[in-house]
Design an enzyme around this catalytic site. Structure first.
Site, mmCIF file in Angstrom:
data_model
loop_
_atom_site.group_PDB
_atom_site.id
_atom_site.type_symbol
_atom_site.label_atom_id
_atom_site.label_comp_id
_atom_site.label_asym_id
_atom_site.label_seq_id
_atom_site.Cartn_x
_atom_site.Cartn_y
_atom_site.Cartn_z
ATOM 1 N N ARG A 51 0.846 -1.209 -0.066
ATOM 2 C CA ARG A 51 0.035 0.074 -0.058
ATOM 3 C C ARG A 51 0.692 1.258 0.093
ATOM 4 O O ARG A 51 0.577 2.492 -0.436
ATOM 5 C CB ARG A 51 -0.996 0.215 1.036
ATOM 6 C CG ARG A 51 -2.202 -0.683 0.871
ATOM 7 C CD ARG A 51 -3.327 -0.337 2.047
ATOM 8 N NE ARG A 51 -2.788 -0.208 3.324
ATOM 9 C CZ ARG A 51 -3.535 0.102 4.235
ATOM 10 N NH1 ARG A 51 -4.704 -0.138 4.096
ATOM 11 N NH2 ARG A 51 -3.098 0.316 5.448
ATOM 12 N N HIS A 241 5.056 -26.195 12.669
ATOM 13 C CA HIS A 241 6.759 -26.311 12.739
ATOM 14 C C HIS A 241 6.851 -27.930 13.595
ATOM 15 O O HIS A 241 7.241 -28.756 12.955
ATOM 16 C CB HIS A 241 7.745 -25.401 13.627
ATOM 17 C CG HIS A 241 7.265 -24.150 12.811
ATOM 18 N ND1 HIS A 241 7.190 -23.771 11.506
ATOM 19 C CD2 HIS A 241 7.480 -22.783 13.622
ATOM 20 C CE1 HIS A 241 6.836 -22.469 11.338
ATOM 21 N NE2 HIS A 241 7.091 -21.880 12.362
HETATM 22 C C1 BG6 Z 1 7.744 -18.368 13.465
HETATM 23 C C2 BG6 Z 1 7.037 -18.239 14.995
HETATM 24 O O1 BG6 Z 1 6.941 -19.343 12.597
HETATM 25 O O2 BG6 Z 1 9.066 -19.313 13.882
HETATM 26 C C3 BG6 Z 1 7.861 -17.440 15.681
HETATM 27 O O3 BG6 Z 1 5.852 -17.591 14.544
HETATM 28 C C4 BG6 Z 1 9.068 -18.165 15.966
HETATM 29 O O4 BG6 Z 1 7.221 -17.185 16.824
HETATM 30 C C5 BG6 Z 1 9.893 -18.500 14.620
HETATM 31 O O5 BG6 Z 1 9.922 -17.283 16.763
HETATM 32 C C6 BG6 Z 1 11.135 -19.384 15.001
HETATM 33 O O6 BG6 Z 1 11.623 -19.671 13.896
HETATM 34 P P1 BG6 Z 1 13.364 -19.740 13.750
HETATM 35 O O7 BG6 Z 1 13.516 -20.349 12.265
HETATM 36 O O8 BG6 Z 1 13.978 -19.045 14.257
HETATM 37 O O9 BG6 Z 1 13.654 -21.113 14.601
#
Ligand code: BG6
Length: 490
Positions: A51, A241
């Site tokens: 935007r 995850h």
């Molecule tokens: C994200 C979450 O998907 O993954 C976050 O929303 C988290 O809360 C992050 O901090 C962690 O990712 P990584 O790659 O730093 O382990």
């Protein structure tokens, strides 16, 4: 050692939310790295769309800053950066009013190049943007859409979002990113399991005692106050995850690396997860919320103070004892835990093998520990296979528990690419193996929803834990009642 780079076909990358945090921290740096590695063919273009009213020149400036801030200075070739900035342009669009889409259409032009529409925007805009893309006839045969989580906050909202996207794009064009699947070690888990004859015969309840998955963070809320407080750790980390890691650790060997072959196997695991609901949630789950403490070397506030809301009951920690009800895994608990403001940033999968059935050694030889395979996602990516050996030297037979250590950074002298680098190139190639299919996302929610409902109905607040520890005492109790302990990731 250099890694092998296979160039991808020329593409147009349209980043909705192109001036946002994700574009700045991840997308632009990742695309730059792939260009610099020689993976782009010409003419490849990147179009920022959001935007903000910016000129192309101003967007290039934004990208320059993003790259210099998020790529290490010694990794930036000035000529490559100039070449990268040259391929950028910018269009101001408003998904709600539709302003700017005609211009975007002109900017993209009539090319039959691959088109990647990246939704680096909140899910509330997915539907509106898809509708506009359709209206302007931009969804070509070679178009793909990339969406990030949160894909819904429960099964019903996930279905609604999937319907909106699926109304415009075919499933084979939809790339649902879970950036954990782009992490080097996560892919290594597949190599370890399916490119070696050694592990697979042992990979079942006859030989494995239990599995632990830990994703521990030291960060707190960061600047995501409103999102996080509505989500909490179960939705933010477990639904996506952690369940994806669990699937890769537990799935049957797929017939090939073909996207659907892999995703079919993951789906079976998600559907085999034993339900956790009001009847057993109190026994199988632990929720926590951090209080003031010390983390990453300094004093930090508690969650509620950080948030500015003393009433919040959002969990910043969760531990779960999950069971996979199938032949391979019956009786093998999967202990899952994740949290913010924990003692260390450490993510790992621990495969804990059963103890030997009988020891031939005298008690003076020392304890015979059960073997463990520790797959370390971050930091210090690598795999450690813990085994027992004889203590070297002329003394008597004394046993020692030691790791066969495969630390990737040391073993292979290559830069560890960010997960987005790998995933974005897979999008361009049209390879969906590392992306979640609709039914997977929905199966994950179908398992999560009853846990959320059980927590809500119980009216119980999350257990407090001090920032900088490993979570609430309930988490220790969850595993120790079964006579096991959490692996120490330090
Ligand atoms: C994200 C979450 O998907 O993954 C976050 O929303 C988290 O809360 C992050 O901090 C962690 O990712 P990584 O790659 O730093 O382990």
């Amino acid at each position: 050692m250099t890694s092998q780079i296979i160039p991808v076909d020329p593409f147009d990358f349209i980043a909705f939310g192109g001036t946002g945090d994700l574009a700045e921290r991840k997308l632009l740096p990742a695309l730059f790295q792939r260009q610099q590695a020689g993976q782009f063919l010409e003419p490849t273009r990147i179009i920022g769309a959001s935007r903000s009213k910016l000129s192309t020149e101003e967007y290039r400036q934004f990208a320059r800053t993003a790259i210099t801030e998020h790529v290490r200075a010694e990794e930036i070739e000035p000529d490559e950066l100039a070449r990268f900035l040259d391929r950028l342009s910018y269009v101001s669009v408003d998904a709600k009013s539709g302003d700017g889409f005609a211009e975007l259409e002109r900017e993209i032009g009539d090319s039959d190049r691959i088109r990647v529409f990246y939704m680096a925007v909140g899910p509330a805009l997915f539907g509106a943007i898809c509708a506009k893309l359709k209206e302007h006839d931009l969804v070509s045969a070679d178009a793909r859409i990339v969406v990030e989580k949160p894909i819904g906050r429960d099964l019903a909202s996930a279905r609604a979002l999937n319907d909106q996207i699926g109304g415009v794009f075919d499933e084979h064009q939809i790339f649902r990113i879970d950036h954990y699947l782009g992490k080097e070690t996560v892919q290594n888990l597949m190599a370890l399991r399916f490119a070696n004859a050694l592990y697979e015969p042992l990979w079942n309840s006859a030989h494995i005692d239990h599995v632990q998955i830990t994703v521990a963070e030291t960060v707190g809320l960061e600047d995501r106050v409103s999102y996080y407080d509505r989500a909490g750790a179960l939705r933010d980390m477990v639904q996506n995850h952690i369940l994806q890691l669990l699937c890769l650790a537990a799935m049957e060997p797929p017939a090939s690396m073909d996207a659907d072959a892999v995703r079919d196997e993951k789906l079976k695991i998600l559907r085999s997860l034993a339900p956790i609901d009001a009847d057993n949630a109190a026994r199988l789950t632990v929720r926590g919320q951090y209080r003031a403490g010390a983390s990453a070397g300094g004093a930090v506030k508690g969650y509620q103070e950080e948030l500015g809301n003393g009433q919040s009951t959002t969990e910043t920690f969760v531990a779960i004892k999950a069971d996979i009800a199938n032949w391979r895994w019956a009786g093998v608990p999967f202990y899952l835990r994740t949290g913010k403001r924990l003692s260390a940033r450490a993510s790992e999968i621990v495969i804990a093998f059963k103890p030997i059935p009988h020891s031939i050694f005298e008690s003076g030889a020392g304890r015979v520990h059960a073997n463990q395979l520790v797959i370390r996602l971050q930091p210090d990516e690598g795999v450690k296979q813990w085994i027992m050996i004889k203590d070297p030297g002329p003394g008597g037979m004394r046993l020692r528990h030691v790791p066969l250590d495969m630390s990737f950074a040391e073993a292979f002298n290559v830069r560890n690419p960010d997960a987005y680098e790998r995933l974005l190139m897979d999008v361009v190639r049209g390879n969906q193996t590392l992306f979640m299919r609709r039914d997977e996302v929905e199966a994950a929610w179908a398992w999560i929803d009853p846990i959320l409902a059980a927590w809500e109905d119980s009216g119980r607040e999350p257990q407090a834990y001090t920032a900088g520890t490993w979570g609430p005492s309930g988490s220790v109790a969850l595993i120790e009642r079964d006579g096991r302990t959490w692996h120490d990731p330090n």
